[in-house]
Design a protein around this motif. Structure first.
Motif, PDB file in Angstrom:
ATOM      1  N   PHE A 182      26.276  24.991  73.622  1.00 21.77           N
ATOM      2  CA  PHE A 182      25.306  23.915  73.488  1.00 21.77           C
ATOM      3  C   PHE A 182      24.136  24.374  72.607  1.00 21.77           C
ATOM      4  N   LEU A 183      23.480  23.424  71.959  1.00 22.40           N
ATOM      5  CA  LEU A 183      22.405  23.716  71.013  1.00 22.40           C
ATOM      6  C   LEU A 183      21.057  23.332  71.613  1.00 22.40           C
ATOM      7  N   PRO A 184      20.043  24.178  71.452  1.00 22.48           N
ATOM      8  CA  PRO A 184      18.701  23.812  71.949  1.00 22.48           C
ATOM      9  C   PRO A 184      18.029  22.791  71.041  1.00 22.48           C
ATOM     10  N   ALA A 274      17.264  31.746  80.051  1.00 20.11           N
ATOM     11  CA  ALA A 274      18.377  31.598  79.110  1.00 20.11           C
ATOM     12  C   ALA A 274      19.144  32.911  78.956  1.00 20.11           C
ATOM     13  N   GLN A 275      18.434  34.019  78.859  1.00 23.22           N
ATOM     14  CA  GLN A 275      19.113  35.309  78.749  1.00 23.22           C
ATOM     15  C   GLN A 275      19.915  35.630  79.999  1.00 23.22           C
ATOM     16  N   SER A 276      19.371  35.288  81.165  1.00 22.16           N
ATOM     17  CA  SER A 276      20.097  35.549  82.410  1.00 22.16           C
ATOM     18  C   SER A 276      21.339  34.678  82.533  1.00 22.16           C
ATOM     19  N   ARG A 277      21.295  33.454  82.000  1.00 19.69           N
ATOM     20  CA  ARG A 277      22.470  32.587  82.052  1.00 19.69           C
ATOM     21  C   ARG A 277      23.592  33.123  81.171  1.00 19.69           C
ATOM     22  N   TYR A 278      23.247  33.559  79.969  1.00 15.09           N
ATOM     23  CA  TYR A 278      24.280  34.074  79.072  1.00 15.09           C
ATOM     24  C   TYR A 278      24.857  35.395  79.581  1.00 15.09           C
ATOM     25  N   LYS A 279      24.017  36.187  80.250  1.00 22.76           N
ATOM     26  CA  LYS A 279      24.507  37.440  80.820  1.00 22.76           C
ATOM     27  C   LYS A 279      25.130  37.249  82.192  1.00 22.76           C
ATOM     28  N   GLY A 283      20.768  37.352  89.672  1.00 21.69           N
ATOM     29  CA  GLY A 283      19.658  37.988  90.364  1.00 21.69           C
ATOM     30  C   GLY A 283      18.324  37.787  89.683  1.00 21.69           C
ATOM     31  N   LYS A 284      18.332  37.461  88.394  1.00 21.41           N
ATOM     32  CA  LYS A 284      17.080  37.288  87.653  1.00 21.41           C
ATOM     33  C   LYS A 284      16.741  35.822  87.402  1.00 21.41           C
ATOM     34  N   LEU A 285      17.535  34.909  87.940  1.00 17.27           N
ATOM     35  CA  LEU A 285      17.294  33.494  87.702  1.00 17.27           C
ATOM     36  C   LEU A 285      16.270  32.963  88.696  1.00 17.27           C
ATOM     37  N   SER A 286      15.368  32.112  88.213  1.00 20.24           N
ATOM     38  CA  SER A 286      14.354  31.479  89.061  1.00 20.24           C
ATOM     39  C   SER A 286      14.858  30.101  89.465  1.00 20.24           C
TER      40      SER A 286
END
Length: 383
Positions: A182-184, A274-279, A283-286
């Protein structure tokens, strides 16, 4: 249900506090409340808490035919909903005047200021464009709804990703996430709303609470972006004792500095999510579950008034000849947690406690009153 009017005691007390440059929650006059940002499982779903005020924003998109006057531009629409979940005086099923006013202010701040690149939303000129819809729901009302809704709107727009499309000339193919990422959205600038309330004493405060904004005589909302540029302005006054120029000259620098810090906080939260979703690092998602306070049934209603004591450990007692103090030991202060305390009379304290000590065959009677010692009663074996 009608809104409960402000009593004269509340009005006089609030005006007196602002006149003495004091606020109940311990903030300075031009000090905002803390902002927390949480994201949902879908792109463009965001919840923002500004103090106890909370708003949820969701961005969605669909393909429609563009307007005749704008054949190569997409469309954007902002809708604000005020439900009884936020406050009892809000009615469900119909849009109130307050919701319409907030929607217009958000449209001026985001839509009229050309925040979103609408030309990038064009698929086929004069035939197919993306239509963005931003739904903002207020889930708790503790004042300053415009600022909280604007923060949620900006965070949702920055976090939203639309599907990628391919045009073959006759048909448009929308690719799912499994085929293409998906595109931002493309944003030219990042505006937020900053609100102020002016009182009859002439003092102006920033980020008012529900009680504070009902007592003020003038309300000013500035839409400022991270480049310190003015995007929108809304001024509403009940008395004509002061002009808008007086208020703007006093608070413009504070609004620009606060908007810059706030946009930076939103950017960091969006990049981190966004970085946590791609990785795929959960544990780092709010997430929304992180916003739920532990060991509390509700997060806004409390039995204790949130009054910040600036000098808790250093209390000064001033002797006054005209002040009579009777029974100084009749009450005491209990500190529950940081920023909360309660004054408990000794008459409401717990009565004497009676305990039995089996090792020494005695009964101990303890009195909570100061100056009274415990009484020990020895038990004599009748055998």
């Amino acid at each position: 249900m009608k809104e409960t009017p402000v009593t004269n005691c509340e009005r006089n007390f609030t005006n007196k506090c602002i006149e003495e440059e004091t606020r109940l929650d311990g903030r300075q006059l031009l000090e905002p409340r803390s902002v927390n940002i949480y994201f949902g499982s879908n792109w463009g779903c965001c919840m923002v808490s500004l103090g106890h005020t909370r708003a949820v924003a969701q961005v969605s998109c669909d393909i429609q035919q563009p307007k005749t006057s704008r054949p190569n531009e997409g469309m954007i629409r902002i809708n604000v909903e005020l439900t009884p979940l936020a406050a009892q005086h809000f009615e469900s099923g119909r849009q109130s005047e307050a919701a319409i006013l907030i929607s217009r202010q958000l449209e001026k701040c985001f839509k009229d200021s050309k925040c979103v690149d609408l030309e990038s939303l064009c698929i086929v000129a004069d035939k197919k464009v993306w239509n963005l819809r931003i739904d903002v729901n207020i889930i708790n009302h503790d004042g300053n709804l415009v600022d909280c809704a604007s923060i949620a709107t900006l965070a949702a727009l920055m976090h939203f990703h639309r599907p990628d499309v391919t045009s073959t000339g006759e048909e448009v193919i929308v690719h799912p996430a499994s085929e293409k990422d998906f595109l931002p959205l493309t944003l030219f600038h990042y505006p937020v709303c900053v609100s102020f309330i002016t009182y009859k004493s002439g003092n102006t405060i920033m980020d008012p609470t529900y009680t504070e904004e009902r007592v003020g005589v003038a309300e000013l909302t500035l839409g400022v972006n991270s480049y310190r540029e003015l995007c929108s302005l809304h001024f509403d006054y009940l008395t004509k004792t002061m002009t808008i120029e007086d208020v703007i000259s006093e608070v413009s620098d504070h609004a620009a500095s606060y908007a810059t810090k706030l946009v930076q906080q939103i950017k960091e939260a969006v990049i981190k999510d966004a970085q946590s979703r791609y990785k795929k690092d959960d544990g780092k998602l709010s997430r929304f579950k992180e916003s739920i306070e532990v060991n509390k049934l509700t997060t806004t209603i409390s039995e204790h008034i949130a009054i910040k004591l600036r000098k808790w450990d250093a209390t000064a007692i001033v002797d006054d000849d005209f002040m009579e103090v009777e029974d100084e030991d009749e009450s005491h202060i209990i500190k529950y947690e940081e920023g909360a305390a309660d004054l408990i009379p000794d008459s409401l304290k717990k009565e004497e406690t009676i305990t039995y000590d089996s090792d020494w065959d005695e009964i101990v009677v303890q009195s909570p009153s100061p100056g009274k010692e415990e009484i020990v009663i020895d038990l004599i074996d009748s055998d």
